[in-house]
Design an enzyme around this catalytic site. Structure first.
Site, PDB file in Angstrom:
ATOM      1  N   VAL A  46      33.364  35.355  44.629  1.00 46.76           N
ATOM      2  CA  VAL A  46      32.834  34.443  45.647  1.00 46.76           C
ATOM      3  C   VAL A  46      32.985  32.954  45.367  1.00 46.76           C
ATOM      4  O   VAL A  46      33.812  32.303  45.970  1.00 46.76           O
ATOM      5  CB  VAL A  46      31.345  34.743  45.927  1.00 46.76           C
ATOM      6  CG1 VAL A  46      30.810  33.836  47.018  1.00 46.76           C
ATOM      7  CG2 VAL A  46      31.197  36.195  46.355  1.00 46.76           C
ATOM      8  N   CYS A  47      32.245  32.407  44.428  1.00 48.13           N
ATOM      9  CA  CYS A  47      32.135  30.947  44.392  1.00 48.13           C
ATOM     10  C   CYS A  47      33.397  30.256  43.888  1.00 48.13           C
ATOM     11  O   CYS A  47      33.664  29.126  44.245  1.00 48.13           O
ATOM     12  CB  CYS A  47      30.948  30.528  43.553  1.00 48.13           C
ATOM     13  SG  CYS A  47      29.419  31.120  44.255  1.00 48.13           S
ATOM     14  N   GLY A  48      34.144  30.911  43.027  1.00 43.22           N
ATOM     15  CA  GLY A  48      35.350  30.286  42.527  1.00 43.22           C
ATOM     16  C   GLY A  48      36.511  30.499  43.473  1.00 43.22           C
ATOM     17  O   GLY A  48      37.658  30.281  43.114  1.00 43.22           O
ATOM     18  N   ASP A  49      36.207  30.918  44.665  1.00 41.46           N
ATOM     19  CA  ASP A  49      37.251  31.357  45.570  1.00 41.46           C
ATOM     20  C   ASP A  49      37.995  30.192  46.216  1.00 41.46           C
ATOM     21  O   ASP A  49      37.390  29.271  46.752  1.00 41.46           O
ATOM     22  CB  ASP A  49      36.614  32.235  46.639  1.00 41.46           C
ATOM     23  CG  ASP A  49      37.594  32.636  47.688  1.00 41.46           C
ATOM     24  OD1 ASP A  49      38.529  33.347  47.352  1.00 41.46           O
ATOM     25  OD2 ASP A  49      37.430  32.210  48.845  1.00 41.46           O
TER      26      ASP A  49
END
Lengths: 155, 178
Positions: A46-49
């Site tokens: 998710v967040c490092g996407d």
């Protein structure tokens, strides 16, 4: 495999599904800069996407009048679910059939893995590649290179 | 190799010795679970290096996926304007699963800050420009998700698990200085 298409090359045209019942051709976007972001697969963490980051900074791309297109070998229905889950506000193209044909045309297909590289292209308003970048597959390239390239486009 | 485009300055929120040989900059989002996981790791890294490390936190709220990230960042900036940035920074990460105005006000009270002044500040977006400036600088520096770390100005591309961060910082300390 072939090498990533370099700056100065005419961007190969393509027509790909942008939703399960709509298609988009690169040539339809002539007249404005296009950011083509190849990525290996939907549903990465998710967040490092990478696509999530681009979704966030879309206004910065829009300042340059640029259109962002995400592109992977995932199918159109997969893209729909992915884009809805993440609230993406830009199109994801399905390079699904024949699989990876567009990635191959741009020199960014990984035959051994059956997916595209993580690669970026900025295409100018005349359909010529102004900048291209191949990222190590595990490294999200961020957006600084795209913004530098958009700023360097002739007005 | 992505590099930090906005140099660390007195405007930054920094912990540690400003003359330390290593500066670790984090671009983070208070609602991002990965940043929540990184929070105690960074504490450990700070403890490990002691005076040899300066730690800087900058805002990178991913507002599209994290609705509380920006107000949380503004809350920390509000506390920072009254000398309590790090206290609020820590409390926000320690209560990451409860972010929202009621928590922000409660934390303000805990830190002897005026909760009404905080909610007025959030209402008027007093600190939004500061948060957006951090964000834009991060984008230009190649921030590619949260958290993103820079060790002496160079983006750390590997894992942020304790041993990897320590190893990368050790490598930087061992590198010859120009």
């Amino acid at each position: 495999m072939s090498d990533i298409l370099p700056a100065g090359t005419p961007a190969p045209d393509f027509t790909l599904p942008v939703t399960p019942d709509q298609k988009l051709s690169l040539s339809e976007l002539r007249g404005k800069p296009v950011i083509l972001a190849f990525y290996p697969a939907d549903w990465s963490p998710v967040c490092g996407d990478q696509m999530g980051l681009y979704n966030e900074i879309l206004p910065e791309f829009e300042k340059h009048g640029a259109e962002l297109l995400g592109i992977s070998v995932d199918g159109a229905w997969c893209h729909v679910a992915f884009a809805e889950a993440r609230s993406y506000r830009f199109p994801l193209l399905a390079d699904f059939e024949p699989k990876g044909e567009v990635a191959r045309a741009y020199g960014v297909y990984r035959s051994a893995d059956g997916m595209s590289e993580r690669a970026l292209f900025v295409i100018d308003k005349d359909g010529k590649i102004a900048w291209s970048y191949l990222s190590p597959i595990g490294v999200n390239p961020g957006a600084d290179g795209i913004l530098d390239a958009l700023e360097s486009l002739p007005k | 190799m992505a590099k930090l485009k906005t140099p660390v300055s007195p405007e930054d929120h920094a912990q540690g010795d400003s003359l330390a040989p290593v500066t670790l900059v984090e671009y983070g989002d208070y609602e991002c679970p990965h940043c929540g996981r990184a929070y105690p790791i960074v504490k450990g890294v700070q403890k490990h290096f002691g005076k040899r490390l300066l730690f800087v936190f900058r805002n990178f709220p991913l507002t599209q996926s994290h609705p509380h990230a920006e107000p949380a960042a503004e809350t920390a900036e509000f506390a920072g304007s009254q000398g309590k940035f790090w206290e609020m920074h820590d409390l926000l990460f320690e209560h990451q699963n409860r972010l929202g105005l009621p928590l922000f006000e409660q934390l303000a009270e805990e830190l002897d800050l005026d909760p009404e002044a905080l909610s007025a500040s959030l209402e008027s977006h007093e600190f939004v420009a500061r948060v957006r400036a951090d964000f834009s600088g991060g984008v230009r520096s190649g921030v590619n998700g949260t958290p993103t770390f820079y060790i002496n100005g160079v983006r750390h591309n590997g894992s942020f698990d304790f041993e990897y961060l320590v190893e990368a910082i050790e490598a930087d300390l061992a590198a010859p200085r120009p």
